[in-house]
Design a protein around this motif. Structure first.
Motif, PDB file in Angstrom:
ATOM      1  N   GLN A   2       0.840  -1.197   0.000  1.00 44.20           N
ATOM      2  CA  GLN A   2       0.000   0.000   0.000  1.00 44.20           C
ATOM      3  C   GLN A   2       0.884   1.260   0.000  1.00 44.20           C
ATOM      4  OE1 GLN A   2      -3.557   0.058   2.495  1.00 44.20           O
ATOM      5  NE2 GLN A   2      -3.076  -2.010   3.201  1.00 44.20           N
ATOM      6  N   ARG A   3       0.408   2.277  -0.694  1.00 40.84           N
ATOM      7  CA  ARG A   3       1.125   3.562  -0.725  1.00 40.84           C
ATOM      8  C   ARG A   3       0.138   4.656  -0.332  1.00 40.84           C
ATOM      9  NH1 ARG A   3       4.824   3.148  -6.277  1.00 40.84           N
ATOM     10  NH2 ARG A   3       5.230   0.906  -6.121  1.00 40.84           N
ATOM     11  N   TRP A   4       0.489   5.392   0.699  1.00 41.42           N
ATOM     12  CA  TRP A   4      -0.379   6.463   1.188  1.00 41.42           C
ATOM     13  C   TRP A   4       0.350   7.789   1.081  1.00 41.42           C
ATOM     14  CZ3 TRP A   4      -0.070   3.272   6.194  1.00 41.42           C
ATOM     15  CH2 TRP A   4      -0.823   2.093   6.058  1.00 41.42           C
ATOM     16  N   ARG A   5      -0.387   8.818   0.702  1.00 39.45           N
ATOM     17  CA  ARG A   5       0.177  10.166   0.685  1.00 39.45           C
ATOM     18  C   ARG A   5      -0.627  11.028   1.660  1.00 39.45           C
ATOM     19  NH1 ARG A   5       3.921  12.834  -2.090  1.00 39.45           N
ATOM     20  NH2 ARG A   5       3.830  15.107  -2.027  1.00 39.45           N
ATOM     21  N   GLY A   6      -0.066  11.247   2.824  1.00 39.64           N
ATOM     22  CA  GLY A   6      -0.749  12.016   3.855  1.00 39.64           C
ATOM     23  C   GLY A   6      -1.456  11.110   4.843  1.00 39.64           C
ATOM     24  N   LEU A   7      -1.626  11.612   6.068  1.00 43.67           N
ATOM     25  CA  LEU A   7      -2.243  10.824   7.135  1.00 43.67           C
ATOM     26  C   LEU A   7      -3.672  10.421   6.811  1.00 43.67           C
ATOM     27  CD1 LEU A   7      -0.917  12.902  10.183  1.00 43.67           C
ATOM     28  CD2 LEU A   7      -0.104  10.654   9.427  1.00 43.67           C
ATOM     29  N   GLU A   8      -4.366  11.253   6.015  1.00 40.28           N
ATOM     30  CA  GLU A   8      -5.768  10.971   5.708  1.00 40.28           C
ATOM     31  C   GLU A   8      -5.930   9.742   4.805  1.00 40.28           C
ATOM     32  OE1 GLU A   8      -4.013  13.756   2.765  1.00 40.28           O
ATOM     33  OE2 GLU A   8      -4.116  13.689   4.959  1.00 40.28           O
ATOM     34  N   ASP A   9      -4.832   9.301   4.159  1.00 37.81           N
ATOM     35  CA  ASP A   9      -4.918   8.130   3.286  1.00 37.81           C
ATOM     36  C   ASP A   9      -4.860   6.807   4.045  1.00 37.81           C
ATOM     37  OD1 ASP A   9      -5.239   9.528   0.980  1.00 37.81           O
ATOM     38  OD2 ASP A   9      -3.288   9.055   0.101  1.00 37.81           O
ATOM     39  N   ILE A  10      -4.438   6.860   5.302  1.00 39.62           N
ATOM     40  CA  ILE A  10      -4.327   5.630   6.086  1.00 39.62           C
ATOM     41  C   ILE A  10      -5.732   5.095   6.365  1.00 39.62           C
ATOM     42  CG2 ILE A  10      -3.489   4.634   8.261  1.00 39.62           C
ATOM     43  CD1 ILE A  10      -1.477   6.958   8.365  1.00 39.62           C
ATOM     44  N   PRO A  11      -5.969   3.814   6.120  1.00 42.51           N
ATOM     45  CA  PRO A  11      -7.324   3.258   6.354  1.00 42.51           C
ATOM     46  C   PRO A  11      -7.793   3.482   7.792  1.00 42.51           C
ATOM     47  CG  PRO A  11      -5.955   1.703   5.136  1.00 42.51           C
ATOM     48  CD  PRO A  11      -5.054   2.813   5.555  1.00 42.51           C
ATOM     49  N   GLN A  12      -9.058   3.749   7.931  1.00 39.88           N
ATOM     50  CA  GLN A  12      -9.641   4.027   9.247  1.00 39.88           C
ATOM     51  C   GLN A  12      -9.463   2.852  10.208  1.00 39.88           C
ATOM     52  OE1 GLN A  12     -11.399   6.760  10.427  1.00 39.88           O
ATOM     53  NE2 GLN A  12     -11.160   8.014   8.591  1.00 39.88           N
ATOM     54  N   ASP A  13      -9.495   1.640   9.663  1.00 37.91           N
ATOM     55  CA  ASP A  13      -9.423   0.456  10.518  1.00 37.91           C
ATOM     56  C   ASP A  13      -8.003  -0.108  10.629  1.00 37.91           C
ATOM     57  OD1 ASP A  13      -9.166  -0.371   7.932  1.00 37.91           O
ATOM     58  OD2 ASP A  13     -10.603  -2.038   8.073  1.00 37.91           O
ATOM     59  N   TRP A  14      -7.016   0.727  10.335  1.00 38.37           N
ATOM     60  CA  TRP A  14      -5.627   0.258  10.397  1.00 38.37           C
ATOM     61  C   TRP A  14      -5.279  -0.144  11.833  1.00 38.37           C
ATOM     62  CZ3 TRP A  14      -2.506  -1.319   6.750  1.00 38.37           C
ATOM     63  CH2 TRP A  14      -1.152  -1.489   7.020  1.00 38.37           C
ATOM     64  N   GLY A  15      -4.700  -1.331  11.992  1.00 41.84           N
ATOM     65  CA  GLY A  15      -4.352  -1.834  13.320  1.00 41.84           C
ATOM     66  C   GLY A  15      -2.919  -1.543  13.715  1.00 41.84           C
ATOM     67  N   ARG A  16      -2.380  -2.369  14.605  1.00 45.40           N
ATOM     68  CA  ARG A  16      -1.013  -2.169  15.079  1.00 45.40           C
ATOM     69  C   ARG A  16      -0.027  -2.418  13.938  1.00 45.40           C
ATOM     70  NH1 ARG A  16      -0.728  -1.938  20.747  1.00 45.40           N
ATOM     71  NH2 ARG A  16       1.144  -0.725  20.296  1.00 45.40           N
ATOM     72  N   SER A  17       1.133  -1.778  14.036  1.00 43.08           N
ATOM     73  CA  SER A  17       2.133  -1.947  12.989  1.00 43.08           C
ATOM     74  C   SER A  17       3.534  -1.700  13.538  1.00 43.08           C
ATOM     75  CB  SER A  17       1.858  -1.005  11.809  1.00 43.08           C
ATOM     76  OG  SER A  17       1.820   0.345  12.227  1.00 43.08           O
ATOM     77  N   VAL A  18       4.515  -2.145  12.789  1.00 46.87           N
ATOM     78  CA  VAL A  18       5.918  -1.827  13.060  1.00 46.87           C
ATOM     79  C   VAL A  18       6.302  -0.701  12.107  1.00 46.87           C
ATOM     80  CG1 VAL A  18       8.292  -2.658  13.016  1.00 46.87           C
ATOM     81  CG2 VAL A  18       6.454  -4.165  13.811  1.00 46.87           C
ATOM     82  N   VAL A  19       6.918   0.341  12.636  1.00 48.07           N
ATOM     83  CA  VAL A  19       7.155   1.553  11.855  1.00 48.07           C
ATOM     84  C   VAL A  19       8.638   1.934  11.880  1.00 48.07           C
ATOM     85  CG1 VAL A  19       6.519   3.980  11.560  1.00 48.07           C
ATOM     86  CG2 VAL A  19       4.844   2.362  12.493  1.00 48.07           C
ATOM     87  N   THR A  20       9.119   2.422  10.751  1.00 51.76           N
ATOM     88  CA  THR A  20      10.410   3.087  10.711  1.00 51.76           C
ATOM     89  C   THR A  20      10.243   4.375   9.914  1.00 51.76           C
ATOM     90  OG1 THR A  20      12.771   2.892  10.188  1.00 51.76           O
ATOM     91  CG2 THR A  20      11.239   1.811   8.673  1.00 51.76           C
ATOM     92  N   ILE A  21      10.930   5.424  10.337  1.00 52.29           N
ATOM     93  CA  ILE A  21      10.753   6.763   9.766  1.00 52.29           C
ATOM     94  C   ILE A  21      12.097   7.293   9.276  1.00 52.29           C
ATOM     95  CG2 ILE A  21       9.946   9.124  10.222  1.00 52.29           C
ATOM     96  CD1 ILE A  21       8.530   7.943  12.731  1.00 52.29           C
ATOM     97  N   GLY A  22      12.087   7.898   8.093  1.00 52.17           N
ATOM     98  CA  GLY A  22      13.307   8.520   7.588  1.00 52.17           C
ATOM     99  C   GLY A  22      13.154   8.937   6.140  1.00 52.17           C
ATOM    100  N   SER A  23      14.104   9.719   5.640  1.00 50.21           N
ATOM    101  CA  SER A  23      14.076  10.083   4.224  1.00 50.21           C
ATOM    102  C   SER A  23      14.367   8.870   3.350  1.00 50.21           C
ATOM    103  CB  SER A  23      15.088  11.197   3.935  1.00 50.21           C
ATOM    104  OG  SER A  23      14.675  12.399   4.529  1.00 50.21           O
ATOM    105  N   TYR A  24      15.298   8.046   3.772  1.00 51.28           N
ATOM    106  CA  TYR A  24      15.655   6.814   3.071  1.00 51.28           C
ATOM    107  C   TYR A  24      15.911   7.049   1.589  1.00 51.28           C
ATOM    108  CZ  TYR A  24      14.515   4.278   7.325  1.00 51.28           C
ATOM    109  OH  TYR A  24      14.511   3.812   8.616  1.00 51.28           O
ATOM    110  N   ASP A  25      16.559   8.166   1.263  1.00 52.28           N
ATOM    111  CA  ASP A  25      16.866   8.451  -0.139  1.00 52.28           C
ATOM    112  C   ASP A  25      17.910   7.451  -0.632  1.00 52.28           C
ATOM    113  OD1 ASP A  25      16.991   9.588  -2.635  1.00 52.28           O
ATOM    114  OD2 ASP A  25      18.370  11.193  -2.027  1.00 52.28           O
ATOM    115  N   GLY A  26      17.563   6.743  -1.688  1.00 52.97           N
ATOM    116  CA  GLY A  26      18.470   5.754  -2.257  1.00 52.97           C
ATOM    117  C   GLY A  26      18.247   4.356  -1.725  1.00 52.97           C
ATOM    118  N   VAL A  27      17.641   4.246  -0.538  1.00 53.83           N
ATOM    119  CA  VAL A  27      17.456   2.926   0.094  1.00 53.83           C
ATOM    120  C   VAL A  27      18.774   2.146  -0.015  1.00 53.83           C
ATOM    121  CG1 VAL A  27      15.884   0.959   0.362  1.00 53.83           C
ATOM    122  CG2 VAL A  27      15.059   3.042  -0.689  1.00 53.83           C
ATOM    123  N   HIS A  28      19.851   2.757   0.491  1.00 55.75           N
ATOM    124  CA  HIS A  28      21.175   2.134   0.382  1.00 55.75           C
ATOM    125  C   HIS A  28      21.335   1.013   1.402  1.00 55.75           C
ATOM    126  CE1 HIS A  28      22.582   4.232   3.969  1.00 55.75           C
ATOM    127  NE2 HIS A  28      22.316   5.415   3.433  1.00 55.75           N
TER     128      HIS A  28
END
Length: 318
Positions: A2-28
């Motif tokens: 899934q690809r979301w642009r903005g918080l409003e795109d996240i499904p309303q019923d989205w449950g628990r998740s594992v998250v990582t945050i960053g620019s990750y440019d290049g995914v090196h």
């Protein structure tokens, strides 16, 4: 994925998740360690793995005009993340208002209220919130309040690239700017790629017997130093061996910097208007102006021969 642009795109019923945050440019390869661990942790918990990133790059909002050259556009990063097993990518529009969120508000609005983070995986230098005031220590402290765990992964990998410097997006950009696409590929774990639409140029390559795809690259793309390179031209899923020219075409007193790819031994290609990608495998030579067109043609033939040899050697090792 899934690809979301903005918080409003996240499904309303989205449950628990594992998250990582960053620019990750290049995914090196350093990024891959963190993202890979997030995916592994998600599998252990039986929940989705989510990567949160930003558009535009935060630097451009905080310090206008400082947007770094991009190693990969967002759609390419998403493809690479999907290959690593990521279940969803959230691209947050990084606006002046968003940049003013305090670290605690950022955690609540993004990690807690929307993504319901159960675990967060980050590198040791992760910063977040207004003026990048938040760090992994604060992230961990808030985890106790909001019921998520934090795991810090050492993303530092090193090799021959950059004389042994730890791998990073900054080092990768520097090597590309210097024309060291081999070093950049070591960091990325694959050749550096630029993308864009094929546009009409002066068509001199066609006149000289070496028709090239003139690629109008995407904004802020990290483009290698002027010169000739061996690599591949990707069209509609096909990777064609190519000799690639980057520069202003000094032979004809050009002023506009272009990326042009000659698909070796391919004839009759009609590429105008197509979105293509160019992968840079190896540096062949610097850009120069020859005394005559005949000398230029001899050099171009040698460039194609050398490019073919480098590509064949790479394919034999793969």
């Amino acid at each position: 994925m899934q690809r979301w642009r903005g918080l409003e795109d996240i499904p309303q019923d989205w449950g628990r998740s594992v998250v990582t945050i960053g620019s990750y440019d290049g995914v090196h390869r350093g990024h891959q360690l963190i993202i890979g661990r997030a995916v592994d942790r998600a599998r252990e918990l039986g929940i989705p793995a989510v990567v949160v990133t930003f558009d535009p790059h935060p630097n451009e909002v905080v310090r206008p005009g400082s947007h770094p050259p991009l190693l990969a556009p967002h759609h390419r990063r998403a493809e690479l993340m999907a290959e690593l097993g990521v279940d969803a990518v959230l691209i947050l529009p990084f606006t002046p208002e968003f940049s003013k969120l305090s670290p605690a508000d950022f955690i609540v609005k993004v990690l807690v209220d929307k993504l319901h983070a159960q675990a967060v995986i980050e590198g040791p230098n992760f910063r977040f919130g207004h003026r990048a005031a938040g760090n992994v220590q604060l992230l961990t402290e808030l985890g106790g309040t909001y019921d998520y765990t934090v795991e810090v992964i050492d993303l530092y990998v090193s090799g021959e690239a950059g004389g042994g410097e730890p791998f990073s997006s900054t080092l990768t950009r520097r090597l590309i700017a210097e024309g060291d696409v081999t070093g950049a590929a070591e960091i990325l774990g694959r050749p550096h790629r630029v993308e864009g639409v094929v546009v009409r140029g002066a068509q001199r390559g066609r006149e000289l017997g070496f028709p090239t795809a003139n690629v109008e690259t995407l904004p802020h793309t990290a483009i290698p130093a002027d010169g000739v390179y061996a690599g591949w031209l990707h069209v509609n899923g096909e990777a064609m061996p190519a000799a690639i020219s980057v520069g202003t075409n000094p032979q004809f007193d050009g002023t506009e910097r272009t990326v042009e790819a000659y698909a070796i031994d391919r004839v009759g290609l009609e590429l105008y208007g197509l979105h293509v990608a160019v992968d840079f495998l190896a540096y062949v030579r610097g850009m120069m102006k020859f005394d005559s067109i005949d000398e230029l043609l001899v050099a171009m033939a040698a460039d194609v021969k050398r490019s073919s040899e480098l590509i064949a050697a790479h394919d034999n090792r793969a």
